[in-house]
Design a protein around this motif. Structure first.
Motif, PDB file in Angstrom:
ATOM      1  N   GLY A  77       0.781  -1.228   0.000  1.00  0.00           N
ATOM      2  CA  GLY A  77       0.000   0.000   0.000  1.00  0.00           C
ATOM      3  C   GLY A  77       0.813   1.278   0.000  1.00  0.00           C
ATOM      4  N   ARG A  78       2.108   1.212  -0.249  1.00  0.00           N
ATOM      5  CA  ARG A  78       2.952   2.403  -0.182  1.00  0.00           C
ATOM      6  C   ARG A  78       3.001   3.081  -1.555  1.00  0.00           C
ATOM      7  NH1 ARG A  78       6.818   3.764   3.578  1.00  0.00           N
ATOM      8  NH2 ARG A  78       6.594   1.707   4.518  1.00  0.00           N
ATOM      9  N   TRP A  79       2.541   4.331  -1.618  1.00  0.00           N
ATOM     10  CA  TRP A  79       2.462   5.040  -2.895  1.00  0.00           C
ATOM     11  C   TRP A  79       3.826   5.504  -3.388  1.00  0.00           C
ATOM     12  CZ3 TRP A  79      -1.151   5.476  -6.542  1.00  0.00           C
ATOM     13  CH2 TRP A  79      -2.451   5.076  -6.211  1.00  0.00           C
ATOM     14  N   TYR A  80       4.637   5.987  -2.490  1.00  0.00           N
ATOM     15  CA  TYR A  80       5.919   6.551  -2.929  1.00  0.00           C
ATOM     16  C   TYR A  80       7.024   5.555  -2.617  1.00  0.00           C
ATOM     17  CZ  TYR A  80       2.778  10.446  -2.784  1.00  0.00           C
ATOM     18  OH  TYR A  80       1.686  11.263  -2.972  1.00  0.00           O
ATOM     19  N   ALA A  81       7.193   4.591  -3.522  1.00  0.00           N
ATOM     20  CA  ALA A  81       8.081   3.476  -3.214  1.00  0.00           C
ATOM     21  C   ALA A  81       9.002   3.129  -4.376  1.00  0.00           C
ATOM     22  CB  ALA A  81       7.258   2.253  -2.830  1.00  0.00           C
ATOM     23  N   ALA A  82       9.280   4.085  -5.256  1.00  0.00           N
ATOM     24  CA  ALA A  82      10.143   3.803  -6.403  1.00  0.00           C
ATOM     25  C   ALA A  82      11.513   3.318  -5.950  1.00  0.00           C
ATOM     26  CB  ALA A  82      10.287   5.047  -7.279  1.00  0.00           C
ATOM     27  N   ASP A  83      12.028   3.882  -4.847  1.00  0.00           N
ATOM     28  CA  ASP A  83      13.341   3.475  -4.362  1.00  0.00           C
ATOM     29  C   ASP A  83      13.330   2.029  -3.875  1.00  0.00           C
ATOM     30  OD1 ASP A  83      11.629   4.170  -2.307  1.00  0.00           O
ATOM     31  OD2 ASP A  83      13.215   4.979  -1.014  1.00  0.00           O
ATOM     32  N   LEU A  84      12.213   1.599  -3.280  1.00  0.00           N
ATOM     33  CA  LEU A  84      12.115   0.217  -2.815  1.00  0.00           C
ATOM     34  C   LEU A  84      12.074  -0.765  -3.988  1.00  0.00           C
ATOM     35  CD1 LEU A  84       9.603   0.477   0.181  1.00  0.00           C
ATOM     36  CD2 LEU A  84      12.094   0.407   0.246  1.00  0.00           C
TER      37      LEU A  84
END
Length: 300
Positions: free
Chosen positions: A83-90
């Motif tokens: 559910g994490r929207w800002y997760a490009a780094d992950l």
């Protein structure tokens, strides 16, 4: 006529507002998360101030030298992606260890993200062993281009709320997309499956592309629905291509497609003036069945 608010009421309101402001400021100063606007169609999420990449990088370094920790690290990243929207780094950290040819590639890794929300999933060019996405909801583009799945794969009852990309994906042991929903454009162009593959009951709501797809074993689209323009141009079905009770709502193209046998018994196609269809040889709207081989597609 104006209304005069009694002084005691004003004092009470001021005290309540002041207390709320002080509480919010104290939480912010103590490192608590802040509520931030979420993208359209989402729920409110927390913008966590802590940097997750540092601890994950340290853990990954330990896992690099100790293979027993690698699956644990991957499972932890998948849990953090929920559910994490800002997760490009992950996603980038994860792909760095799942992409063959990179210095930190870890072979034989499984992914299990059943019944959770994944936002802007991006596993392009990765290699994964077993993958479990049963009931998973994909928010934002889902990128599985050129992924190699070496083990069992299920996307059963999953939902792709935006575009889904499986171009060039290789399912070495087949895949299960039974009951999956594709809300926007979907591409399986150039994909390949080494074992039986199921799209039974799947719903394709927009443009759907299986151009050049290769299925070494049987594939089932039993009761599948294709609402938008659909193409199976030059697809190769090594065994039966089964479309019984499927529904085609727009331009559908099978030009150059080959199969051990095409099964369209009970399939329906809407007869619209601008809906042009090219069926496999011997199959057409209203044409008689060839017993034991071809089935009839009926216009409704």
């Amino acid at each position: 006529m104006s209304t005069i608010v009694p002084l005691p009421v004003l004092v009470t309101v001021a005290l309540v507002v002041g207390a709320v402001v002080a509480w919010v400021l104290s939480r912010r100063d103590s490192g608590w998360a802040e509520v931030v606007p979420a993208p359209p169609g989402s729920v409110l999420v927390l913008d966590e101030p802590e940097d997750l990449t540092g601890p994950l990088l340290e853990f990954a370094e330990r896992a690099q030298s100790d293979p027993a920790l690698r699956q644990i690290w991957v499972d932890e990243v998948i849990a953090l992606l929920r559910g994490r929207w800002y997760a490009a780094d992950l996603w980038q950290l994860l792909a760095a260890h799942l992409r063959p040819g990179t210095p930190g590639f870890w072979p034989g890794i499984d992914l299990c993200a059943e019944a959770q929300d994944l936002v802007y999933a991006d596993l392009r060019g990765c290699e994964i062993r077993d993958a479990g996405f049963h009931g998973t909801r994909f928010l934002g583009n889902a990128r599985f281009d050129d992924v190699v799945f070496t083990g069992s794969v299920t996307f059963e009852q999953s939902r792709f709320e935006y575009h889904a990309f499986f171009g060039g994906t290789r399912f070495r042991r087949g895949a299960d997309f039974e009951g999956a929903t594709f809300a926007c454009n979907t591409s399986f162009a150039g994909m390949s499956a080494g074992d039986s593959t199921r799209f039974s009951g799947a719903r394709f709501s927009a443009r759907t592309d299986f151009t050049g797809a290769e299925f070494a074993a049987g594939v089932s689209f039993l009761g599948a629905g294709f609402a938008g323009p659909t193409t199976f141009r030059d697809a190769r079905f090594g065994a039966e291509a089964r479309f019984p009770d499927a529904r085609f709502g727009s331009h559908t193209d099978f030009t150059g497609a080959t199969a051990g046998a095409f099964r369209f018994a009970g399939a329906h196609a809407r007869t619209e003036v601008r809906a042009v269809r090219t069926w496999p040889e011997g199959v057409g709207l209203g044409e008689p069945q060839r017993p034991g081989h071809w089935a009839e597609v009926r216009g409704v």
